[in-house]
Design an enzyme around this catalytic site. Structure first.
Site, PDB file in Angstrom:
ATOM      1  N   THR A   1      -9.090  31.689  17.374  1.00 33.84           N
ATOM      2  CA  THR A   1      -9.829  30.556  16.805  1.00 33.84           C
ATOM      3  C   THR A   1      -8.946  29.699  15.905  1.00 33.84           C
ATOM      4  OG1 THR A   1     -10.605  31.959  14.968  1.00 33.84           O
ATOM      5  CG2 THR A   1     -12.054  31.743  16.881  1.00 33.84           C
TER       6      THR A   1
ATOM      7  N   TYR B   1     -23.060  39.496  11.321  1.00 33.66           N
ATOM      8  CA  TYR B   1     -21.900  38.929  10.622  1.00 33.66           C
ATOM      9  C   TYR B   1     -21.889  39.358   9.160  1.00 33.66           C
ATOM     10  CZ  TYR B   1     -19.284  35.540   7.881  1.00 33.66           C
ATOM     11  OH  TYR B   1     -18.438  34.962   6.968  1.00 33.66           O
TER      12      TYR B   1
END
Length: 323
Positions: A35, A139
């Site tokens: 990313t 998360y």
């Protein structure tokens, strides 16, 4: 000092790496570029392209490193709900591999980029470090698990660790800004409308118990965040794991953010009102009283500065059709 910055090709990691280089430290960035962006790694630092599992032990093996700043993570809440196993493997699994590599190499200082998502839907506003941690997404749960692991490593292996918990980061720092795919952050998405990349902004809910009916969230300039990491690095104390929130103490509503973006860009920025999203709390704001009291950190840059810096960076990027 010689420092390893994991995830140092990402938005926050690259900014912190740049500040570390500017402060005279020797910086090695470890990033798999899944990313991140290689061109975001600051000049004067070294880039090693690898995952933590595959690269951390080799990089740290020579015993020359003084500390680690750990940013590498998957961080899209919605994706974590759809792929919880992947998030546990990538966030907690890779972090444990890093911590074990540090232990074997005799590197005992670490600053961890945690998140205020560890608190879930808060009981109090602003959120303090003593408030319950009840994350509502995989998360947030993985980040809390890493915090818990760091406490164990501090107690059992003498690590000196600092976890920094914050919500929304914005702005840009010396040519380094947000380039997420997909982009989930509000300011970047609003500015994408002003740039002509999107036709409108979706506004989820206008009937919250807030002054203008839209959700209130905390925002911190990425440069202020970088300063907090440098202070935290110096605060690492063997055998102790400190946790600090980073926040404004007040926050800004979604409608307020959109209006500031209109002011900065001169664009009308059309808005489409949508129903509330499930699980969105009315207010998420963190207190930074503890880190101010103990380390002297406070957020200095306001929302107008964040948007102005983010806008300047966004305009410097090529249009998506040109990439």
């Amino acid at each position: 000092m010689k420092l390893l910055v994991t995830g140092g090709a990402g938005y926050v990691g690259s900014t912190v790496a740049a500040r570390l280089v500017a402060a005279g430290h020797t910086v090695v960035v470890l990033d798999d570029l899944s990313t991140g962006h290689a061109d975001a790694v600051p000049a004067g630092s070294e880039l090693v392209v690898a995952s933590l599992r595959k690269g951390a032990a080799d990089v740290l093996a020579d015993g020359s490193f003084d500390a680690v700043l750990h940013f590498a993570a998957k961080s899209v809440t919605g994706e974590s709900v759809a792929r919880p196993g992947y998030y546990w493997d990538q966030n907690l699994g890779e972090s444990l591999a890093l911590f074990d590599a540090m232990r074997r190499a005799g590197v005992g200082r670490i600053v961890f980029s945690s998140t205020a998502a560890t608190y879930g839907n808060p009981e109090n506003t602003p959120i303090r470090e003593t408030d319950p941690t009840r994350p509502v997404s995989p998360y947030g749960a993985t980040k809390l698990a890493i915090d818990t692991a760091l406490s164990s490593y501090a107690e059992l292996h003498g690590f000196g660790a600092v976890s920094l918990r914050y919500f929304n980061v914005a702005g840009a720092h010396e040519g380094l800004g947000e380039r997420h795919e997909p982009e989930t952050h509000l300011i970047a998405n609003v500015l994408a409308v002003a740039l002509g990349h999107k036709s409108e902004v979706s506004l989820f809910g206008t009937d919250y118990p807030t002054p203008d009916g839209t959700c209130v969230r905390d925002y911190i300039h990425v440069s202020d965040l970088a300063e907090a990491h440098l202070l935290a690095l110096n605060a690492c104390e063997p055998g102790r794991h400190r946790v600090y929130n980073l926040g404004s103490g007040s926050g800004h509503s979604v409608a307020e953010v959109i209006e500031v973006c209109r002011k900065v860009t001169g664009h009308p920025i059309p808005v489409r009102t949508c129903p509330r999203r499930d699980g969105d709390p009315s207010v998420l704001v963190a207190s930074s009283e503890k880190i101010f009291r103990e380390l002297g950190w406070t957020a200095e840059r306001d929302l107008l500065t964040m948007v102005s810096d983010a806008w300047a960076f966004a305009r410097s990027l090529p249009h998506p059709d040109q990439t």
